[in-house]
Design a protein around this motif. Sequence first.
Motif, mmCIF file in Angstrom:
data_model
loop_
_atom_site.group_PDB
_atom_site.id
_atom_site.type_symbol
_atom_site.label_atom_id
_atom_site.label_comp_id
_atom_site.label_asym_id
_atom_site.label_seq_id
_atom_site.Cartn_x
_atom_site.Cartn_y
_atom_site.Cartn_z
ATOM 1 N N CYS A 1 67.982 23.370 48.604
ATOM 2 C CA CYS A 1 69.050 24.335 48.874
ATOM 3 C C CYS A 1 69.948 24.510 47.646
ATOM 4 O O CYS A 1 70.291 25.619 47.277
ATOM 5 C CB CYS A 1 69.875 23.892 50.079
ATOM 6 S SG CYS A 1 71.032 25.144 50.645
ATOM 7 N N CYS B 1 73.362 25.720 53.133
ATOM 8 C CA CYS B 1 73.519 27.083 53.611
ATOM 9 C C CYS B 1 73.062 27.140 55.074
ATOM 10 O O CYS B 1 72.424 26.211 55.571
ATOM 11 C CB CYS B 1 72.718 28.061 52.751
ATOM 12 S SG CYS B 1 70.946 28.004 53.022
ATOM 13 N N HIS C 1 69.580 28.218 46.732
ATOM 14 C CA HIS C 1 70.589 29.022 47.420
ATOM 15 C C HIS C 1 71.969 28.824 46.826
ATOM 16 O O HIS C 1 72.960 29.257 47.377
ATOM 17 C CB HIS C 1 70.607 28.680 48.915
ATOM 18 C CG HIS C 1 69.251 28.782 49.533
ATOM 19 N ND1 HIS C 1 68.774 27.875 50.439
ATOM 20 C CD2 HIS C 1 68.257 29.694 49.341
ATOM 21 C CE1 HIS C 1 67.541 28.216 50.797
ATOM 22 N NE2 HIS C 1 67.198 29.308 50.140
ATOM 23 N N CYS D 1 69.249 26.581 55.709
ATOM 24 C CA CYS D 1 68.751 25.229 55.492
ATOM 25 C C CYS D 1 69.321 24.231 56.488
ATOM 26 O O CYS D 1 68.624 23.297 56.897
ATOM 27 C CB CYS D 1 69.047 24.773 54.059
ATOM 28 S SG CYS D 1 68.094 25.694 52.836
HETATM 29 ZN ZN LIG Z 1 69.743 26.777 51.575
#
Ligand SMILES: [Zn+2]
Length: 119
Positions: A22, A37, A26, A40
């Motif tokens: 992540c 996030c 992200h 995830c």
């Molecule tokens: Zn993520």
Amino acid sequence: MSLSPRLYRELKTITVMVQIYCRNHHKSAAIQANALCEDCSGFLEYARKRLAHCPFAQQKPTCGNCTIHCYKKDMQAKAKQIMRYSGPRMLWRHPILALFHLLDSRKKSPEPSHQHQKK
Ligand SMILES: [Zn+2]
């Protein structure tokens, strides 16, 4: 629902892998699981539930070697993606966890004692 030590370690491993994934994909500041996030953290919650229902418990192989593959199709795809990316990277940050994971991945999964339902 409490997890056996084996499953607890598995949960720790997958948590670390999701955090690595992540953070790099992200751009989340994933230092703790709750900083993941939405996508995830949803995946991690799903993985935790599947682990809690794993019929192998202490004899559990890693999910990649498992005979059951209890994850839903899309979740399984995400798990594969995360593990492929984070597996090698975990070696440097969490060598002990990575080592245990390697040892577990060499176990053959035992015959399931009862039929495991996909959810
Ligand atoms: Zn993520």
